[in-house]
Design a protein around this motif. Sequence first.
Motif, PDB file in Angstrom:
ATOM      1  N   VAL A   1       1.613  14.181 -12.574  1.00  0.00           N
ATOM      2  CA  VAL A   1       2.849  13.500 -12.201  1.00  0.00           C
ATOM      3  C   VAL A   1       2.544  12.010 -12.141  1.00  0.00           C
ATOM      4  N   TYR A   2       3.373  11.229 -12.835  1.00  0.00           N
ATOM      5  CA  TYR A   2       3.171   9.780 -12.879  1.00  0.00           C
ATOM      6  C   TYR A   2       4.480   9.092 -12.526  1.00  0.00           C
ATOM      7  N   ALA A   3       4.410   8.050 -11.690  1.00  0.00           N
ATOM      8  CA  ALA A   3       5.592   7.253 -11.358  1.00  0.00           C
ATOM      9  C   ALA A   3       5.172   5.810 -11.157  1.00  0.00           C
ATOM     10  N   ARG A   4       6.084   4.903 -11.500  1.00  0.00           N
ATOM     11  CA  ARG A   4       5.802   3.480 -11.279  1.00  0.00           C
ATOM     12  C   ARG A   4       7.050   2.806 -10.722  1.00  0.00           C
ATOM     13  N   TYR A   5       6.843   1.901  -9.781  1.00  0.00           N
ATOM     14  CA  TYR A   5       7.915   1.221  -9.063  1.00  0.00           C
ATOM     15  C   TYR A   5       8.025  -0.217  -9.556  1.00  0.00           C
ATOM     16  N   PHE A   6       9.253  -0.638  -9.842  1.00  0.00           N
ATOM     17  CA  PHE A   6       9.449  -1.921 -10.498  1.00  0.00           C
ATOM     18  C   PHE A   6       9.737  -3.071  -9.543  1.00  0.00           C
ATOM     19  N   GLU A   7       9.859  -2.796  -8.240  1.00  0.00           N
ATOM     20  CA  GLU A   7      10.121  -3.912  -7.335  1.00  0.00           C
ATOM     21  C   GLU A   7       8.934  -4.860  -7.255  1.00  0.00           C
ATOM     22  N   GLN A   8       7.763  -4.355  -7.581  1.00  0.00           N
ATOM     23  CA  GLN A   8       6.553  -5.159  -7.465  1.00  0.00           C
ATOM     24  C   GLN A   8       6.059  -5.558  -8.850  1.00  0.00           C
ATOM     25  N   SER A   9       5.342  -6.661  -8.903  1.00  0.00           N
ATOM     26  CA  SER A   9       4.746  -7.118 -10.159  1.00  0.00           C
ATOM     27  C   SER A   9       3.276  -7.451  -9.913  1.00  0.00           C
ATOM     28  N   PRO A  10       2.347  -6.687 -10.556  1.00  0.00           N
ATOM     29  CA  PRO A  10       2.614  -5.595 -11.489  1.00  0.00           C
ATOM     30  C   PRO A  10       3.179  -4.372 -10.780  1.00  0.00           C
ATOM     31  N   PRO A  11       3.810  -3.467 -11.523  1.00  0.00           N
ATOM     32  CA  PRO A  11       4.416  -2.295 -10.884  1.00  0.00           C
ATOM     33  C   PRO A  11       3.387  -1.482 -10.105  1.00  0.00           C
ATOM     34  N   PHE A  12       3.822  -0.943  -8.967  1.00  0.00           N
ATOM     35  CA  PHE A  12       2.955  -0.049  -8.202  1.00  0.00           C
ATOM     36  C   PHE A  12       3.058   1.347  -8.799  1.00  0.00           C
ATOM     37  N   GLU A  13       1.905   2.016  -8.961  1.00  0.00           N
ATOM     38  CA  GLU A  13       1.869   3.295  -9.658  1.00  0.00           C
ATOM     39  C   GLU A  13       1.355   4.416  -8.758  1.00  0.00           C
ATOM     40  N   PHE A  14       1.895   5.615  -9.010  1.00  0.00           N
ATOM     41  CA  PHE A  14       1.378   6.845  -8.421  1.00  0.00           C
ATOM     42  C   PHE A  14       0.923   7.758  -9.550  1.00  0.00           C
ATOM     43  N   PHE A  15      -0.185   8.452  -9.321  1.00  0.00           N
ATOM     44  CA  PHE A  15      -0.669   9.398 -10.319  1.00  0.00           C
ATOM     45  C   PHE A  15      -1.308  10.574  -9.583  1.00  0.00           C
ATOM     46  N   HIS A  16      -0.816  11.776  -9.861  1.00  0.00           N
ATOM     47  CA  HIS A  16      -1.282  12.966  -9.151  1.00  0.00           C
ATOM     48  C   HIS A  16      -1.725  14.039 -10.135  1.00  0.00           C
TER      49      HIS A  16
ATOM     50  N   LEU B   1      -0.689  14.642  -2.586  1.00  0.00           N
ATOM     51  CA  LEU B   1      -1.031  13.841  -1.415  1.00  0.00           C
ATOM     52  C   LEU B   1      -1.991  12.700  -1.737  1.00  0.00           C
ATOM     53  N   VAL B   2      -2.719  12.811  -2.857  1.00  0.00           N
ATOM     54  CA  VAL B   2      -3.755  11.828  -3.181  1.00  0.00           C
ATOM     55  C   VAL B   2      -3.336  11.038  -4.419  1.00  0.00           C
ATOM     56  N   ASN B   3      -3.227   9.729  -4.270  1.00  0.00           N
ATOM     57  CA  ASN B   3      -2.873   8.865  -5.398  1.00  0.00           C
ATOM     58  C   ASN B   3      -4.139   8.538  -6.194  1.00  0.00           C
ATOM     59  N   LEU B   4      -4.168   8.963  -7.453  1.00  0.00           N
ATOM     60  CA  LEU B   4      -5.355   8.802  -8.294  1.00  0.00           C
ATOM     61  C   LEU B   4      -5.235   7.631  -9.262  1.00  0.00           C
ATOM     62  N   ALA B   5      -4.233   6.773  -9.088  1.00  0.00           N
ATOM     63  CA  ALA B   5      -4.010   5.685 -10.048  1.00  0.00           C
ATOM     64  C   ALA B   5      -5.201   4.742 -10.144  1.00  0.00           C
ATOM     65  N   GLY B   6      -5.958   4.621  -9.071  1.00  0.00           N
ATOM     66  CA  GLY B   6      -7.110   3.730  -9.097  1.00  0.00           C
ATOM     67  C   GLY B   6      -8.432   4.426  -9.340  1.00  0.00           C
ATOM     68  N   ASP B   7      -8.394   5.719  -9.623  1.00  0.00           N
ATOM     69  CA  ASP B   7      -9.621   6.489  -9.821  1.00  0.00           C
ATOM     70  C   ASP B   7     -10.080   6.351 -11.274  1.00  0.00           C
ATOM     71  N   PRO B   8     -11.259   5.746 -11.523  1.00  0.00           N
ATOM     72  CA  PRO B   8     -11.699   5.537 -12.916  1.00  0.00           C
ATOM     73  C   PRO B   8     -11.864   6.830 -13.702  1.00  0.00           C
ATOM     74  N   ARG B   9     -12.065   7.962 -13.023  1.00  0.00           N
ATOM     75  CA  ARG B   9     -12.213   9.233 -13.736  1.00  0.00           C
ATOM     76  C   ARG B   9     -10.918   9.646 -14.428  1.00  0.00           C
ATOM     77  N   TYR B  10      -9.804   9.093 -13.976  1.00  0.00           N
ATOM     78  CA  TYR B  10      -8.501   9.474 -14.527  1.00  0.00           C
ATOM     79  C   TYR B  10      -7.904   8.375 -15.411  1.00  0.00           C
ATOM     80  N   ARG B  11      -8.712   7.378 -15.784  1.00  0.00           N
ATOM     81  CA  ARG B  11      -8.164   6.249 -16.539  1.00  0.00           C
ATOM     82  C   ARG B  11      -7.534   6.697 -17.854  1.00  0.00           C
ATOM     83  N   THR B  12      -8.220   7.563 -18.594  1.00  0.00           N
ATOM     84  CA  THR B  12      -7.687   7.996 -19.892  1.00  0.00           C
ATOM     85  C   THR B  12      -6.375   8.745 -19.720  1.00  0.00           C
TER      86      THR B  12
END
Length: 533
Positions: free
Chosen positions: A40-55, A64-75
Amino acid sequence: MPFVRGETPSSWRSDFFVEHLMHYAGQIPKWEGLRDERYVYARYFEQSPPFEFFHDLETDPMQLVNLAGDPRYRTALDRARRRTNTLRDSYGGPFAVYKKPEPRKPNVVLIISDDQAWTDFGFMGHPVIETPHIDALARDGAAFTRGYVPTALCRASLATLATGLYPHQHGLTGNDPTIALEMQGPTYWNDPRYRELNAQLIANIDKMPTLPRLLADRGYVSFQSGKWWEGSYARGGFTDGMSHGDPDRGGRHGDDGLAIGREGLQPIFDFIEGAGDNPFFVWYAPFLPHTPHTPPDRLLQKYQSEGRAVELTRYYAMCEWLDETVGELMTYLEQNGLDDDTLVVFVSDNGWIQKTPQTATPPDWFTSFAPRSKQSPYDGGTRTPIILRWPSVIAPARYETLASTIDIVPTILHATGASVPTDLPGVNLMKAVEGRTIPRAAIFGEGFAHDIADINDPAKSLLYRWCIQGQWKLILTYDGAVHRYAMVHPRAHRSPELYDLIADPHETTNVAAEHPEIQAWLSERISRWWPLR
């Protein structure tokens, strides 16, 4: 897709696009995203750069855990970003007032190695030279391992990188205009006849829509550092830079700019810090590993080995010295939060095969490079890897697609949303990255004399033209004047040369006689590419 129990659907959807629209301020989307079989991926446009969620629904079904900053999930995250863009752009939103966002303006850093063979990188398989930082660019980006420069000579190649044009189009086919055969070095460059002709050559760049000028139309500021032949940095459209180009102060091919890399990168860092909120373009063309081969002693000692020629030892060390500066630049971008949305492009201006006492050369050979490398039409001079790294957009991959440095300008312009001149001969390499077909079957190149015989007629200095299509490479030889570098272009035979680059990557066996139909076919392609008068 909707279906009822017992029916077999004609196709399955593996993902779907989701958005939530706020009904105010022009009904701008508040968030958008993607749901597929696992993520599941979502990004919020109120912020620049957009804030992202990745599960990851497999390991975290409650999200419950946001993986957007986890390098293992970059690809996986990059794939979700691109897929979201594709679905959003094809869908367009439910309201007529929904507007497609303005194209992004990534920062751009163009790194140009100076005199380095296509084989001389760790990621290209060199058994001795270590280039961990350039290897990381290739590992994390799109690496086009069959890249080429149209002309294997500094000035012509750099002008192509600045304009996106072939040398016969931009007119800067050699390093120097021709004046007198007996003169060399500063005596040659300071002659009034040379200065007048070179001033006319430099004037070519004033009339061209160079990459910095085209990016300026998108609000970019730009910085020139390192090798630059066309006078002051401002002549090329850069807003800032290091090279003054004044011949009275030694200006010829970079002057003060040639200190970059060898004496640190602080001028680049100062420029980036001063760019503020403006997107920036950096031209980093250090005098590395170019001669003089004077590496730090620690690197020289590292590559010393019994039986290895000192010339080779110095060259190997210079290659790693270049790599260290690339690492320093990338570390700066990462530490300043600029890494994720900066397009880094890496390429060499031309190849280089180091001459040693064991190298077979003609008796009057006086250059530091070996035959069939720099200034030649062979892969030792013309081939280079081309790397595109943009973590938020480009997924890591290797491509065997033929690429050329004429492609770099249109690729950068497309990536930044800038206007692309219709007469550029190159293609947008991002098409390959996006899984689309590049509309080109062959690439072309041309070799000219170091000294330009006639600044108004490129054909007067033409020595070679070549074409690569698939596995085949055809080289045709011409009678252009060579002036001071005649020994580099012996042209002992004028018959066509045809090589199978897959079976014979170092072009050791001319198979033109065995394949006359391929020779004729590629020769016709060359004639149609640039018809000679």
